[in-house]
Write a protein that holds these residues in place. Structure first.
Motif, PDB file in Angstrom:
ATOM      1  N   ASP A 177       0.816  -1.211   0.000  1.00 55.97           N
ATOM      2  CA  ASP A 177       0.000   0.000   0.000  1.00 55.97           C
ATOM      3  C   ASP A 177       0.855   1.268   0.000  1.00 55.97           C
ATOM      4  OD1 ASP A 177      -2.192  -1.673   0.168  1.00 55.97           O
ATOM      5  OD2 ASP A 177      -2.395  -1.456   2.340  1.00 55.97           O
ATOM      6  N   VAL A 178       2.079   1.158   0.511  1.00 48.19           N
ATOM      7  CA  VAL A 178       3.012   2.280   0.554  1.00 48.19           C
ATOM      8  C   VAL A 178       4.299   1.805  -0.095  1.00 48.19           C
ATOM      9  CG1 VAL A 178       4.318   3.835   2.044  1.00 48.19           C
ATOM     10  CG2 VAL A 178       2.021   3.122   2.708  1.00 48.19           C
ATOM     11  N   GLN A 179       4.802   2.585  -1.030  1.00 45.48           N
ATOM     12  CA  GLN A 179       6.025   2.186  -1.703  1.00 45.48           C
ATOM     13  C   GLN A 179       7.020   3.336  -1.698  1.00 45.48           C
ATOM     14  OE1 GLN A 179       4.977   0.812  -5.583  1.00 45.48           O
ATOM     15  NE2 GLN A 179       3.650  -0.806  -4.807  1.00 45.48           N
ATOM     16  N   GLY A 180       8.300   3.001  -1.684  1.00 46.89           N
ATOM     17  CA  GLY A 180       9.347   3.998  -1.840  1.00 46.89           C
ATOM     18  C   GLY A 180       9.845   4.624  -0.554  1.00 46.89           C
ATOM     19  N   LEU A 181       9.232   4.322   0.587  1.00 46.52           N
ATOM     20  CA  LEU A 181       9.675   4.923   1.840  1.00 46.52           C
ATOM     21  C   LEU A 181      10.426   3.947   2.722  1.00 46.52           C
ATOM     22  CD1 LEU A 181       6.535   6.961   2.936  1.00 46.52           C
ATOM     23  CD2 LEU A 181       8.620   7.825   1.905  1.00 46.52           C
ATOM     24  N   ALA A 182      10.025   2.707   2.749  1.00 47.95           N
ATOM     25  CA  ALA A 182      10.569   1.751   3.717  1.00 47.95           C
ATOM     26  C   ALA A 182      12.070   1.576   3.581  1.00 47.95           C
ATOM     27  CB  ALA A 182       9.874   0.400   3.563  1.00 47.95           C
ATOM     28  N   GLY A 183      12.576   1.522   2.374  1.00 49.18           N
ATOM     29  CA  GLY A 183      13.995   1.302   2.186  1.00 49.18           C
ATOM     30  C   GLY A 183      14.865   2.461   2.626  1.00 49.18           C
ATOM     31  N   ARG A 184      14.245   3.600   2.849  1.00 52.26           N
ATOM     32  CA  ARG A 184      15.006   4.786   3.226  1.00 52.26           C
ATOM     33  C   ARG A 184      15.007   5.027   4.733  1.00 52.26           C
ATOM     34  NH1 ARG A 184      11.853   7.135  -1.271  1.00 52.26           N
ATOM     35  NH2 ARG A 184      13.098   6.803  -3.111  1.00 52.26           N
ATOM     36  N   GLY A 185      14.322   4.215   5.487  1.00 51.78           N
ATOM     37  CA  GLY A 185      14.320   4.358   6.943  1.00 51.78           C
ATOM     38  C   GLY A 185      13.609   5.603   7.420  1.00 51.78           C
ATOM     39  N   VAL A 186      12.596   6.051   6.704  1.00 56.24           N
ATOM     40  CA  VAL A 186      11.916   7.294   7.011  1.00 56.24           C
ATOM     41  C   VAL A 186      11.132   7.224   8.319  1.00 56.24           C
ATOM     42  CG1 VAL A 186      10.119   8.862   6.172  1.00 56.24           C
ATOM     43  CG2 VAL A 186      11.819   7.974   4.604  1.00 56.24           C
ATOM     44  N   THR A 187      10.718   6.057   8.744  1.00 57.80           N
ATOM     45  CA  THR A 187       9.824   5.955   9.895  1.00 57.80           C
ATOM     46  C   THR A 187      10.498   6.197  11.228  1.00 57.80           C
ATOM     47  OG1 THR A 187      10.159   3.578  10.074  1.00 57.80           O
ATOM     48  CG2 THR A 187       8.320   4.314   8.698  1.00 57.80           C
ATOM     49  N   SER A 188      11.810   6.257  11.296  1.00 62.17           N
ATOM     50  CA  SER A 188      12.487   6.330  12.591  1.00 62.17           C
ATOM     51  C   SER A 188      12.198   7.593  13.376  1.00 62.17           C
ATOM     52  CB  SER A 188      14.001   6.170  12.410  1.00 62.17           C
ATOM     53  OG  SER A 188      14.505   7.226  11.635  1.00 62.17           O
ATOM     54  N   GLY A 189      12.012   8.735  12.725  1.00 62.02           N
ATOM     55  CA  GLY A 189      11.811   9.964  13.466  1.00 62.02           C
ATOM     56  C   GLY A 189      10.402  10.509  13.382  1.00 62.02           C
ATOM     57  N   LEU A 190       9.473   9.742  12.844  1.00 63.35           N
ATOM     58  CA  LEU A 190       8.115  10.227  12.678  1.00 63.35           C
ATOM     59  C   LEU A 190       7.327  10.084  13.968  1.00 63.35           C
ATOM     60  CD1 LEU A 190       7.267   8.690   9.177  1.00 63.35           C
ATOM     61  CD2 LEU A 190       8.232  10.925   9.693  1.00 63.35           C
ATOM     62  N   SER A 191       6.482  11.064  14.236  1.00 59.81           N
ATOM     63  CA  SER A 191       5.642  11.011  15.429  1.00 59.81           C
ATOM     64  C   SER A 191       4.536   9.977  15.231  1.00 59.81           C
ATOM     65  CB  SER A 191       5.017  12.376  15.691  1.00 59.81           C
ATOM     66  OG  SER A 191       4.069  12.678  14.683  1.00 59.81           O
ATOM     67  N   ALA A 192       3.950   9.562  16.329  1.00 65.55           N
ATOM     68  CA  ALA A 192       2.841   8.613  16.263  1.00 65.55           C
ATOM     69  C   ALA A 192       1.681   9.212  15.470  1.00 65.55           C
ATOM     70  CB  ALA A 192       2.386   8.228  17.667  1.00 65.55           C
ATOM     71  N   GLU A 193       1.458  10.516  15.620  1.00 69.90           N
ATOM     72  CA  GLU A 193       0.368  11.171  14.901  1.00 69.90           C
ATOM     73  C   GLU A 193       0.601  11.149  13.397  1.00 69.90           C
ATOM     74  OE1 GLU A 193       1.929  12.530  17.581  1.00 69.90           O
ATOM     75  OE2 GLU A 193       0.305  12.206  19.013  1.00 69.90           O
ATOM     76  N   LEU A 194       1.848  11.423  12.980  1.00 65.36           N
ATOM     77  CA  LEU A 194       2.153  11.401  11.554  1.00 65.36           C
ATOM     78  C   LEU A 194       2.056   9.984  11.003  1.00 65.36           C
ATOM     79  CD1 LEU A 194       2.891  12.828   8.971  1.00 65.36           C
ATOM     80  CD2 LEU A 194       5.281  12.771   9.661  1.00 65.36           C
ATOM     81  N   LEU A 195       2.538   9.016  11.750  1.00 65.35           N
ATOM     82  CA  LEU A 195       2.416   7.621  11.314  1.00 65.35           C
ATOM     83  C   LEU A 195       0.951   7.214  11.202  1.00 65.35           C
ATOM     84  CD1 LEU A 195       5.323   5.968  13.293  1.00 65.35           C
ATOM     85  CD2 LEU A 195       5.116   6.090  10.814  1.00 65.35           C
ATOM     86  N   ALA A 196       0.117   7.652  12.141  1.00 65.08           N
ATOM     87  CA  ALA A 196      -1.313   7.342  12.081  1.00 65.08           C
ATOM     88  C   ALA A 196      -1.923   7.952  10.822  1.00 65.08           C
ATOM     89  CB  ALA A 196      -2.016   7.856  13.335  1.00 65.08           C
ATOM     90  N   TYR A 197      -1.536   9.199  10.522  1.00 65.58           N
ATOM     91  CA  TYR A 197      -2.027   9.850   9.311  1.00 65.58           C
ATOM     92  C   TYR A 197      -1.593   9.072   8.064  1.00 65.58           C
ATOM     93  CZ  TYR A 197      -2.458  13.204   5.511  1.00 65.58           C
ATOM     94  OH  TYR A 197      -2.757  13.790   4.316  1.00 65.58           O
ATOM     95  N   LEU A 198      -0.325   8.678   8.009  1.00 71.93           N
ATOM     96  CA  LEU A 198       0.164   7.908   6.860  1.00 71.93           C
ATOM     97  C   LEU A 198      -0.570   6.578   6.733  1.00 71.93           C
ATOM     98  CD1 LEU A 198       4.007   8.585   7.128  1.00 71.93           C
ATOM     99  CD2 LEU A 198       2.422   9.485   5.411  1.00 71.93           C
ATOM    100  N   ASN A 199      -0.864   5.961   7.872  1.00 70.79           N
ATOM    101  CA  ASN A 199      -1.632   4.719   7.845  1.00 70.79           C
ATOM    102  C   ASN A 199      -3.040   4.954   7.296  1.00 70.79           C
ATOM    103  OD1 ASN A 199       0.308   2.889   8.836  1.00 70.79           O
ATOM    104  ND2 ASN A 199      -0.066   3.585  10.920  1.00 70.79           N
ATOM    105  N   ASP A 200      -3.667   6.059   7.694  1.00 69.80           N
ATOM    106  CA  ASP A 200      -5.000   6.389   7.184  1.00 69.80           C
ATOM    107  C   ASP A 200      -4.962   6.633   5.682  1.00 69.80           C
ATOM    108  OD1 ASP A 200      -6.019   6.184   9.745  1.00 69.80           O
ATOM    109  OD2 ASP A 200      -6.051   8.367  10.099  1.00 69.80           O
ATOM    110  N   VAL A 201      -3.952   7.372   5.208  1.00 70.26           N
ATOM    111  CA  VAL A 201      -3.817   7.631   3.774  1.00 70.26           C
ATOM    112  C   VAL A 201      -3.594   6.324   3.021  1.00 70.26           C
ATOM    113  CG1 VAL A 201      -2.340   8.704   2.014  1.00 70.26           C
ATOM    114  CG2 VAL A 201      -3.030  10.007   4.034  1.00 70.26           C
ATOM    115  N   ALA A 202      -2.741   5.459   3.555  1.00 72.62           N
ATOM    116  CA  ALA A 202      -2.494   4.166   2.903  1.00 72.62           C
ATOM    117  C   ALA A 202      -3.775   3.348   2.832  1.00 72.62           C
ATOM    118  CB  ALA A 202      -1.401   3.401   3.651  1.00 72.62           C
ATOM    119  N   ALA A 203      -4.575   3.374   3.897  1.00 77.72           N
ATOM    120  CA  ALA A 203      -5.834   2.627   3.906  1.00 77.72           C
ATOM    121  C   ALA A 203      -6.799   3.190   2.865  1.00 77.72           C
ATOM    122  CB  ALA A 203      -6.461   2.666   5.295  1.00 77.72           C
TER     123      ALA A 203
END
Length: 153
Positions: free
Chosen positions: A120-146
């Motif tokens: 559902d999400v491509q191009g971000l995982a290999g770059r390690g982008v999730t390490s500094g993201l807040s829980a709120e931003l991750l929740a938003y990204l999860n909602d967008v992916a859904a």
């Protein structure tokens, strides 16, 4: 039990700062000497970073658990200050987060990784982008992916 060990795990930002000041360095080897005043500890942190990253007033607010009049909650400095203090004491910045916030961040990170693995999400995982993201931003990204996965035929 060592007299320096806390009777309970530090929970608040103030308790965590005090714990680090009391326990991060071997007895007699703290860079601020024997007297851990706000000025001395802030000067040590700033000296480590070779620039001013924290004032003694900010450290004092962190150390005392001062209440922010705008939020009626304990004062919490910006992430850059937390990061600088964490680096000085050689702890992960997550050490300063409340346990429920750490758990929320882990859950949202896992949900995000699940979305990546589903494609559902491509191009971000290999770059390690999730390490500094807040829980709120991750929740938003999860909602967008859904939403994106619901829109695909």
């Amino acid at each position: 039990m060592d007299s320096k060990e806390p009777e309970h795990e530090p929970q608040t930002l103030a308790e965590k700062i005090e714990y680090l000041i009391d326990n991060a360095f071997p007895a007699g080897q703290a860079p601020w000497g024997d007297r851990s005043s706000d000025r001395a500890v802030a000067a040590s942190i700033n000296g480590y970073h070779r620039r001013e990253v924290i004032s003694h007033a900010t450290l004092g607010k962190m150390r005392s658990g001062a209440i922010n009049p705008n939020t009626a909650q304990p004062y919490i400095p910006g992430q850059s200050i937390i990061d600088a203090v964490a680096e000085f004491f050689d702890v992960d910045p997550l050490f300063f987060e409340p346990q429920h916030e750490v758990a929320k961040r882990v859950i949202e990170s896992l949900n995000f990784l699940r979305a990546v693995h589903r494609g559902d999400v491509q191009g971000l995982a290999g770059r390690g982008v999730t390490s500094g993201l807040s829980a709120e931003l991750l929740a938003y990204l999860n909602d967008v992916a859904a939403e994106l996965s619901d829109d695909t035929p």
